[in-house]
Motif scaffolding. Structure first.
Motif, PDB file in Angstrom:
ATOM      1  N   GLU A 173       0.828  -1.205   0.000  1.00  0.00           N
ATOM      2  CA  GLU A 173       0.000   0.000   0.000  1.00  0.00           C
ATOM      3  C   GLU A 173       0.867   1.262   0.000  1.00  0.00           C
ATOM      4  OE1 GLU A 173      -3.556   2.075   2.697  1.00  0.00           O
ATOM      5  OE2 GLU A 173      -2.847   0.044   3.139  1.00  0.00           O
ATOM      6  N   ARG A 174       2.001   1.198   0.694  1.00  0.00           N
ATOM      7  CA  ARG A 174       2.884   2.366   0.809  1.00  0.00           C
ATOM      8  C   ARG A 174       3.739   2.565  -0.440  1.00  0.00           C
ATOM      9  NH1 ARG A 174       5.601   0.690   4.948  1.00  0.00           N
ATOM     10  NH2 ARG A 174       3.867   1.206   6.340  1.00  0.00           N
ATOM     11  N   HIS A 175       4.237   1.472  -0.998  1.00  0.00           N
ATOM     12  CA  HIS A 175       5.212   1.587  -2.093  1.00  0.00           C
ATOM     13  C   HIS A 175       4.687   1.104  -3.436  1.00  0.00           C
ATOM     14  CE1 HIS A 175       8.502   2.533   0.710  1.00  0.00           C
ATOM     15  NE2 HIS A 175       7.958   1.626   1.512  1.00  0.00           N
ATOM     16  N   GLY A 176       3.481   0.531  -3.467  1.00  0.00           N
ATOM     17  CA  GLY A 176       2.950   0.007  -4.714  1.00  0.00           C
ATOM     18  C   GLY A 176       3.399  -1.426  -4.949  1.00  0.00           C
ATOM     19  N   ARG A 177       2.702  -2.106  -5.856  1.00  0.00           N
ATOM     20  CA  ARG A 177       3.055  -3.489  -6.179  1.00  0.00           C
ATOM     21  C   ARG A 177       4.002  -3.485  -7.380  1.00  0.00           C
ATOM     22  NH1 ARG A 177       0.698  -8.729  -5.614  1.00  0.00           N
ATOM     23  NH2 ARG A 177      -1.066  -7.824  -4.485  1.00  0.00           N
ATOM     24  N   PRO A 178       5.188  -4.022  -7.233  1.00  0.00           N
ATOM     25  CA  PRO A 178       6.119  -4.056  -8.369  1.00  0.00           C
ATOM     26  C   PRO A 178       5.598  -4.968  -9.472  1.00  0.00           C
ATOM     27  CG  PRO A 178       6.976  -5.351  -6.551  1.00  0.00           C
ATOM     28  CD  PRO A 178       5.769  -4.649  -6.026  1.00  0.00           C
ATOM     29  N   ARG A 179       5.741  -4.512 -10.705  1.00  0.00           N
ATOM     30  CA  ARG A 179       5.320  -5.303 -11.855  1.00  0.00           C
ATOM     31  C   ARG A 179       6.510  -5.846 -12.641  1.00  0.00           C
ATOM     32  NH1 ARG A 179       0.111  -6.229 -10.472  1.00  0.00           N
ATOM     33  NH2 ARG A 179      -0.893  -4.277  -9.848  1.00  0.00           N
ATOM     34  N   THR A 180       7.677  -5.228 -12.461  1.00  0.00           N
ATOM     35  CA  THR A 180       8.885  -5.650 -13.162  1.00  0.00           C
ATOM     36  C   THR A 180      10.047  -5.669 -12.177  1.00  0.00           C
ATOM     37  OG1 THR A 180       9.597  -3.411 -13.755  1.00  0.00           O
ATOM     38  CG2 THR A 180       8.045  -4.500 -15.255  1.00  0.00           C
ATOM     39  N   ASP A 251      -0.470 -17.622   3.939  1.00  0.00           N
ATOM     40  CA  ASP A 251      -1.822 -18.166   4.143  1.00  0.00           C
ATOM     41  C   ASP A 251      -2.650 -17.279   5.068  1.00  0.00           C
ATOM     42  OD1 ASP A 251      -1.155 -20.301   2.520  1.00  0.00           O
ATOM     43  OD2 ASP A 251      -0.704 -21.666   4.178  1.00  0.00           O
ATOM     44  N   ARG A 252      -1.989 -16.654   6.036  1.00  0.00           N
ATOM     45  CA  ARG A 252      -2.702 -15.775   6.975  1.00  0.00           C
ATOM     46  C   ARG A 252      -2.923 -14.375   6.408  1.00  0.00           C
ATOM     47  NH1 ARG A 252       1.009 -18.178  10.846  1.00  0.00           N
ATOM     48  NH2 ARG A 252       2.318 -16.322  10.614  1.00  0.00           N
ATOM     49  N   GLY A 253      -2.363 -14.084   5.247  1.00  0.00           N
ATOM     50  CA  GLY A 253      -2.506 -12.762   4.659  1.00  0.00           C
ATOM     51  C   GLY A 253      -1.548 -11.732   5.232  1.00  0.00           C
ATOM     52  N   GLU A 254      -0.586 -12.174   6.032  1.00  0.00           N
ATOM     53  CA  GLU A 254       0.400 -11.254   6.607  1.00  0.00           C
ATOM     54  C   GLU A 254       1.470 -10.874   5.590  1.00  0.00           C
ATOM     55  OE1 GLU A 254       0.292 -12.770  11.253  1.00  0.00           O
ATOM     56  OE2 GLU A 254       1.602 -13.778   9.808  1.00  0.00           O
ATOM     57  N   LEU A 255       1.640 -11.718   4.577  1.00  0.00           N
ATOM     58  CA  LEU A 255       2.549 -11.437   3.474  1.00  0.00           C
ATOM     59  C   LEU A 255       1.829 -11.690   2.162  1.00  0.00           C
ATOM     60  CD1 LEU A 255       5.955 -13.051   4.574  1.00  0.00           C
ATOM     61  CD2 LEU A 255       5.323 -10.632   4.662  1.00  0.00           C
ATOM     62  N   VAL A 256       2.312 -11.051   1.110  1.00  0.00           N
ATOM     63  CA  VAL A 256       1.784 -11.227  -0.245  1.00  0.00           C
ATOM     64  C   VAL A 256       2.962 -11.558  -1.153  1.00  0.00           C
ATOM     65  CG1 VAL A 256       0.622 -10.111  -2.185  1.00  0.00           C
ATOM     66  CG2 VAL A 256      -0.092  -9.591   0.166  1.00  0.00           C
ATOM     67  N   GLU A 257       2.789 -12.564  -2.019  1.00  0.00           N
ATOM     68  CA  GLU A 257       3.874 -12.890  -2.940  1.00  0.00           C
ATOM     69  C   GLU A 257       3.917 -11.880  -4.080  1.00  0.00           C
ATOM     70  OE1 GLU A 257       5.800 -16.486  -5.631  1.00  0.00           O
ATOM     71  OE2 GLU A 257       3.791 -16.756  -4.770  1.00  0.00           O
TER      72      GLU A 257
END
Length: 298
Positions: A173-180, A251-257
């Motif tokens: 949310e703070r830095h955006g999701r990297p696409r590359t 699985d707990r949603g604490e991290l996102v791949e």
């Protein structure tokens, strides 16, 4: 002719790096054991140990003899078991070296089950992320992750691991999701400091089947995977860790791949040992149990 007892005295002393500890294990006096080793040195005409008041260490000639002794004594033990008709009665001291986190999560629970099945088994477990010389250290078996460099050893692959790039939802949310890969340059990161070298491990990726290694620029370095997961959950930055370390937090949603389509190829996890001829029963049962840990990479 060198007696089996002299060779056993030497091998136990080399394993423990101490005449006193070796004598305790063999049930004899340290002076008796030291004399046995001295007689072996005299008959061979070589020095096997460097002796100090605190410990004994192998000379180059001693290391060569120790490697050969281990094979010989393992064969003798196996022959004794077979002759007695008690192959099902697995016993003896089992010395295993393993990576810290993988060992805690998978290997130690497996060995706990083996301990119930084989009450005569003793365990000497070493959990470390540094590769050791299994001959020099007197280890029966080591677990290694990745491609192997030791051409003189036997490796049996039984599992694999995949590296996953992860960050917390707050970080995204703070830095955006990297696409590359180029997008990662603007993201804080947590680097893995390799215990063996002290260097930062580069991030590994794959694009159209081509492996890519990318240096990690970070003000945070950690040498333990589970601590890296906690750092990422706390928002310290992007991490790349083995799947089995990150999966519960994912699985707990604490991290996102991140960048899942660019995961690197799975790395083999292998059981490595010195010889495949007449393996002691204690090693054989562990190899059989490890085959049950086979997991497909996530």
């Amino acid at each position: 002719m060198h007696t089996l007892q002299q060779l056993l005295s030497f091998a136990e002393s080399a394993k423990h790096r101490s005449f006193a500890r070796a004598a305790h294990g063999l049930g004899c006096a340290p002076s008796t054991l030291a004399k046995s080793v001295a007689r072996l040195e005299q008959s061979l005409g070589v020095k096997l140990f460097h002796r100090t008041t605190r410990q004994v260490t192998l000379t180059p000639d001693g290391e060569v003899l120790y490697a050969r002794c281990q094979r010989v004594l393992a064969e003798v033990e196996d022959l004794q078991v077979a002759a007695a008709g008690t192959r099902s009665q697995v016993g003896g001291s089992l010395r295993i070296d393993m990576p810290s986190t993988f060992g805690r999560k998978f290997v130690v629970p497996l060995l706990a089950r083996l301990a119930h099945q084989h009450p005569a088994l003793e365990f000497d477990l070493r959990l470390s992320d540094t590769h050791i010389d299994i001959i020099k250290e007197g280890v029966d078996l080591t677990i290694r992750i990745g491609e192997l460099q030791d051409s003189g050893l036997v490796a049996r692959r039984f599992s694999s691991q995949t590296l996953k790039l992860c960050a917390s939802p707050a970080h995204i949310e703070r830095h955006g999701r990297p696409r590359t890969l180029a997008d990662l340059a603007s993201h804080p990161a947590v680097a893995f400091r390799m215990p063996g070298t002290g260097r930062d491990r580069p991030w590994q990726f794959s694009r159209n089947g081509t492996p890519i290694s990318q240096p990690v620029h970070s003000r945070v370095r950690i040498d333990e995977g589970e601590a890296m997961v906690q750092a990422a959950i706390g928002g310290m930055g992007v991490i790349q860790v083995p799947d089995y370390i990150a999966q519960e937090a994912l699985d707990r949603g604490e991290l996102v791949e991140l960048l899942p389509t660019m995961r690197p190829p799975a790395m083999p996890i292998s059981a490595v040992y010195a010889s495949q001829r007449l393996l002691p029963p204690r090693v054989r049962v562990v190899l059989e149990a490890l085959s049950g840990l086979a997991r497909s990479s996530r």
